[in-house]
Design a protein around this motif. Structure first.
Motif, PDB file in Angstrom:
ATOM      1  N   VAL A 112      -8.398  -4.091  -3.222  1.00 41.09           N
ATOM      2  CA  VAL A 112      -8.403  -3.302  -2.039  1.00 41.09           C
ATOM      3  C   VAL A 112      -7.541  -2.722  -1.742  1.00 41.09           C
ATOM      4  O   VAL A 112      -7.530  -1.269  -1.376  1.00 41.09           O
ATOM      5  N   LEU A 113      -6.236  -3.118  -1.964  1.00 43.38           N
ATOM      6  CA  LEU A 113      -5.055  -2.283  -1.331  1.00 43.38           C
ATOM      7  C   LEU A 113      -4.839  -0.973  -2.449  1.00 43.38           C
ATOM      8  O   LEU A 113      -4.447   0.085  -1.974  1.00 43.38           O
ATOM      9  N   THR A 114      -5.127  -1.384  -3.822  1.00 45.63           N
ATOM     10  CA  THR A 114      -5.015  -0.222  -4.698  1.00 45.63           C
ATOM     11  C   THR A 114      -6.015   0.919  -4.269  1.00 45.63           C
ATOM     12  O   THR A 114      -5.645   2.081  -4.155  1.00 45.63           O
ATOM     13  N   MET A 115      -7.145   0.584  -3.794  1.00 46.15           N
ATOM     14  CA  MET A 115      -8.015   1.784  -3.292  1.00 46.15           C
ATOM     15  C   MET A 115      -7.695   2.050  -2.280  1.00 46.15           C
ATOM     16  O   MET A 115      -7.493   3.620  -2.060  1.00 46.15           O
ATOM     17  N   ALA A 116      -7.049   1.706  -1.282  1.00 42.32           N
ATOM     18  CA  ALA A 116      -6.252   2.255  -0.256  1.00 42.32           C
ATOM     19  C   ALA A 116      -5.090   3.256  -0.541  1.00 42.32           C
ATOM     20  O   ALA A 116      -4.901   4.048   0.238  1.00 42.32           O
ATOM     21  N   LEU A 117      -4.254   2.590  -1.665  1.00 44.34           N
ATOM     22  CA  LEU A 117      -3.361   3.608  -2.032  1.00 44.34           C
ATOM     23  C   LEU A 117      -3.868   4.789  -2.648  1.00 44.34           C
ATOM     24  O   LEU A 117      -3.113   5.983  -2.319  1.00 44.34           O
ATOM     25  N   LEU A 118      -5.143   4.970  -2.954  1.00 45.44           N
ATOM     26  CA  LEU A 118      -5.698   6.137  -3.588  1.00 45.44           C
ATOM     27  C   LEU A 118      -5.906   7.262  -2.620  1.00 45.44           C
ATOM     28  O   LEU A 118      -5.775   8.570  -2.626  1.00 45.44           O
ATOM     29  N   SER A 119      -6.004   6.723  -1.117  1.00 43.87           N
ATOM     30  CA  SER A 119      -6.641   7.330  -0.098  1.00 43.87           C
ATOM     31  C   SER A 119      -5.692   7.711   1.029  1.00 43.87           C
ATOM     32  O   SER A 119      -5.819   8.459   1.789  1.00 43.87           O
ATOM     33  N   GLU A 120      -4.559   6.656   1.021  1.00 46.23           N
ATOM     34  CA  GLU A 120      -3.625   6.796   2.111  1.00 46.23           C
ATOM     35  C   GLU A 120      -2.383   7.186   1.639  1.00 46.23           C
ATOM     36  O   GLU A 120      -1.574   6.727   0.811  1.00 46.23           O
ATOM     37  N   PRO A 121      -1.774   8.574   1.948  1.00 41.87           N
ATOM     38  CA  PRO A 121      -0.469   8.938   1.376  1.00 41.87           C
ATOM     39  C   PRO A 121       0.467   8.119   1.704  1.00 41.87           C
ATOM     40  O   PRO A 121       1.646   8.111   0.897  1.00 41.87           O
ATOM     41  N   LEU A 122       0.625   7.760   2.863  1.00 44.36           N
ATOM     42  CA  LEU A 122       1.957   6.501   3.154  1.00 44.36           C
ATOM     43  C   LEU A 122       1.925   5.579   2.217  1.00 44.36           C
ATOM     44  O   LEU A 122       2.887   5.338   1.754  1.00 44.36           O
ATOM     45  N   LEU A 123       0.773   4.872   1.822  1.00 50.31           N
ATOM     46  CA  LEU A 123       0.878   3.811   0.859  1.00 50.31           C
ATOM     47  C   LEU A 123       1.216   4.076  -0.550  1.00 50.31           C
ATOM     48  O   LEU A 123       1.834   3.616  -1.369  1.00 50.31           O
ATOM     49  N   ARG A 124       0.727   5.409  -1.072  1.00 47.87           N
ATOM     50  CA  ARG A 124       0.919   6.085  -2.328  1.00 47.87           C
ATOM     51  C   ARG A 124       2.503   6.148  -2.419  1.00 47.87           C
ATOM     52  O   ARG A 124       3.206   5.978  -3.413  1.00 47.87           O
ATOM     53  N   ALA A 125       3.059   6.854  -1.250  1.00 50.68           N
ATOM     54  CA  ALA A 125       4.342   6.955  -1.250  1.00 50.68           C
ATOM     55  C   ALA A 125       5.400   5.754  -1.254  1.00 50.68           C
ATOM     56  O   ALA A 125       6.548   5.568  -1.950  1.00 50.68           O
ATOM     57  N   ARG A 126       4.720   4.830  -0.572  1.00 49.53           N
ATOM     58  CA  ARG A 126       5.386   3.261  -0.648  1.00 49.53           C
ATOM     59  C   ARG A 126       5.380   2.560  -2.127  1.00 49.53           C
ATOM     60  O   ARG A 126       6.435   2.137  -2.743  1.00 49.53           O
ATOM     61  N   TRP A 127       4.184   2.903  -2.695  1.00 52.67           N
ATOM     62  CA  TRP A 127       4.162   2.588  -4.323  1.00 52.67           C
ATOM     63  C   TRP A 127       5.022   3.003  -5.258  1.00 52.67           C
ATOM     64  O   TRP A 127       5.598   2.601  -5.933  1.00 52.67           O
ATOM     65  N   ARG A 128       5.114   4.457  -4.968  1.00 52.23           N
ATOM     66  CA  ARG A 128       6.033   5.420  -5.718  1.00 52.23           C
ATOM     67  C   ARG A 128       7.271   4.890  -5.518  1.00 52.23           C
ATOM     68  O   ARG A 128       8.165   4.866  -6.383  1.00 52.23           O
ATOM     69  N   GLN A 129       7.560   4.480  -4.094  1.00 47.02           N
ATOM     70  CA  GLN A 129       9.022   3.964  -3.987  1.00 47.02           C
ATOM     71  C   GLN A 129       9.393   2.631  -4.699  1.00 47.02           C
ATOM     72  O   GLN A 129      10.539   2.614  -5.330  1.00 47.02           O
ATOM     73  N   TRP A 130       8.362   1.756  -4.724  1.00 43.91           N
ATOM     74  CA  TRP A 130       8.537   0.457  -5.285  1.00 43.91           C
ATOM     75  C   TRP A 130       8.936   0.894  -6.931  1.00 43.91           C
ATOM     76  O   TRP A 130       9.550   0.329  -7.462  1.00 43.91           O
ATOM     77  N   VAL A 131       7.891   1.605  -7.619  1.00 42.16           N
ATOM     78  CA  VAL A 131       7.719   1.903  -8.990  1.00 42.16           C
ATOM     79  C   VAL A 131       9.524   2.335  -9.258  1.00 42.16           C
ATOM     80  O   VAL A 131      10.153   2.102 -10.212  1.00 42.16           O
ATOM     81  N   SER A 132       9.780   3.435  -8.520  1.00 40.44           N
ATOM     82  CA  SER A 132      11.231   4.085  -8.661  1.00 40.44           C
ATOM     83  C   SER A 132      12.187   2.885  -8.535  1.00 40.44           C
ATOM     84  O   SER A 132      13.202   2.925  -9.408  1.00 40.44           O
ATOM     85  N   GLY A 133      11.998   2.181  -7.484  1.00 40.74           N
ATOM     86  CA  GLY A 133      13.096   0.939  -7.543  1.00 40.74           C
ATOM     87  C   GLY A 133      13.561   0.134  -8.523  1.00 40.74           C
ATOM     88  O   GLY A 133      14.305  -0.141  -8.946  1.00 40.74           O
ATOM     89  N   GLN A 134      12.052  -0.353  -8.977  1.00 38.19           N
ATOM     90  CA  GLN A 134      12.084  -1.083 -10.227  1.00 38.19           C
ATOM     91  C   GLN A 134      12.674  -0.398 -11.329  1.00 38.19           C
ATOM     92  O   GLN A 134      13.642  -0.925 -12.157  1.00 38.19           O
ATOM     93  N   ALA A 135      12.274   0.705 -11.499  1.00 34.18           N
ATOM     94  CA  ALA A 135      12.761   1.558 -12.805  1.00 34.18           C
ATOM     95  C   ALA A 135      14.285   1.745 -12.804  1.00 34.18           C
ATOM     96  O   ALA A 135      15.047   1.681 -13.749  1.00 34.18           O
ATOM     97  N   ALA A 136      15.078   2.031 -11.372  1.00 35.10           N
ATOM     98  CA  ALA A 136      16.186   1.958 -11.242  1.00 35.10           C
ATOM     99  C   ALA A 136      17.125   0.685 -11.539  1.00 35.10           C
ATOM    100  O   ALA A 136      18.065   0.449 -12.229  1.00 35.10           O
ATOM    101  N   ALA A 137      16.494  -0.312 -10.964  1.00 32.40           N
ATOM    102  CA  ALA A 137      16.987  -1.530 -11.080  1.00 32.40           C
ATOM    103  C   ALA A 137      17.079  -2.238 -12.495  1.00 32.40           C
ATOM    104  O   ALA A 137      17.987  -2.820 -13.041  1.00 32.40           O
ATOM    105  N   PHE A 138      15.869  -1.816 -13.621  1.00 30.92           N
ATOM    106  CA  PHE A 138      16.035  -2.255 -14.797  1.00 30.92           C
ATOM    107  C   PHE A 138      16.211  -1.155 -15.809  1.00 30.92           C
ATOM    108  O   PHE A 138      15.658  -1.212 -16.899  1.00 30.92           O
ATOM    109  N   ALA A 139      16.880  -0.076 -15.277  1.00 34.39           N
ATOM    110  CA  ALA A 139      17.281   1.063 -16.372  1.00 34.39           C
ATOM    111  C   ALA A 139      17.792   0.875 -17.573  1.00 34.39           C
ATOM    112  O   ALA A 139      17.623   1.170 -18.569  1.00 34.39           O
ATOM    113  N   GLU A 140      18.858  -0.177 -17.414  1.00 34.87           N
ATOM    114  CA  GLU A 140      19.577  -0.489 -18.924  1.00 34.87           C
ATOM    115  C   GLU A 140      18.674  -1.210 -19.635  1.00 34.87           C
ATOM    116  O   GLU A 140      19.009  -1.219 -20.813  1.00 34.87           O
ATOM    117  N   THR A 141      17.694  -1.917 -19.225  1.00 30.36           N
ATOM    118  CA  THR A 141      16.914  -2.787 -20.089  1.00 30.36           C
ATOM    119  C   THR A 141      15.482  -2.371 -20.453  1.00 30.36           C
ATOM    120  O   THR A 141      14.959  -2.741 -21.188  1.00 30.36           O
TER     121      THR A 141
END
Length: 186
Positions: A112-141
């Motif tokens: 349900v939340l993923t469907m909301a991500l597709l339609s809600e720009p603020l949630l999409r931005a939050r998910w992008r932020q989460w993905v970017s944060g994980q990419a930065a946190a685990f960049a070395e490995t």
């Protein structure tokens, strides 16, 4: 005579209860079923009490996003603790959890939340932020092209599960997961 003013307030407990009810409603009725009235009624909390924690529906969905990503982060940490190989550890944990989504209690809430991500720009931005944060946190490995490919493939499976576009036998899913784990070691 009411004793409400004498009861000890437990705002975190109420907030958690509201989020659990929102998740349950989202599983049962979809994102459209997550209304302020429905959540307050199902939780047995006054609408004013709900509005104290979540001033509008978007804030409630945002809170549900926080709740689910916190659980996801905790599950990733648990998976990573089990893995002694540092290279690609985050990717393997992520892949394992995405593949397990089909069997988890929170899977429908994530759908349900993923469907909301597709339609809600603020949630999409939050998910992008989460993905970017994980990419930065685990960049070395976990920044290799192979790890990125494994995670993006897992995301494709997540979407396929969400829209029920493919019937994939359990043994085929297990084989796919094994291939992605091998890929994460590169």
């Amino acid at each position: 005579m009411s004793t409400a003013h004498q009861r000890k307030k437990q705002p975190e407990l109420v907030r958690r209860q509201l989020l659990e009810v929102a998740a349950r409603l989202s599983r049962r009725e979809g994102a459209g079923g997550v209304t302020l009235d429905a959540v307050s009624q199902a939780a047995g909390v006054s609408k004013g009490g709900l509005l104290h924690h979540f001033p509008n529906r978007m804030a409630l969905l945002d809170g549900l996003f926080d709740h689910l990503t916190a659980k996801f982060d905790a599950a990733i940490a648990v998976e990573m603790e089990k893995d002694s190989v540092v290279r690609g550890r985050f990717t393997r944990a992520y892949v394992s959890l995405v593949f397990a989504q089909q069997d988890e209690d929170d899977a429908e809430s994530w759908q349900v939340l993923t469907m909301a991500l597709l339609s809600e720009p603020l949630l999409r931005a939050r998910w992008r932020q989460w993905v970017s944060g994980q990419a930065a946190a685990f960049a070395e490995t976990d920044s290799s092209t192979a790890c990125q490919l494994a995670r993006l493939t897992a995301d494709g499976l997540w979407l396929a599960d969400l829209i029920e576009s493919h019937d994939i036998a359990r043994q085929d899913r297990q084989a796919m997961q094994a291939h992605l784990h091998t890929l994460s070691l590169q």
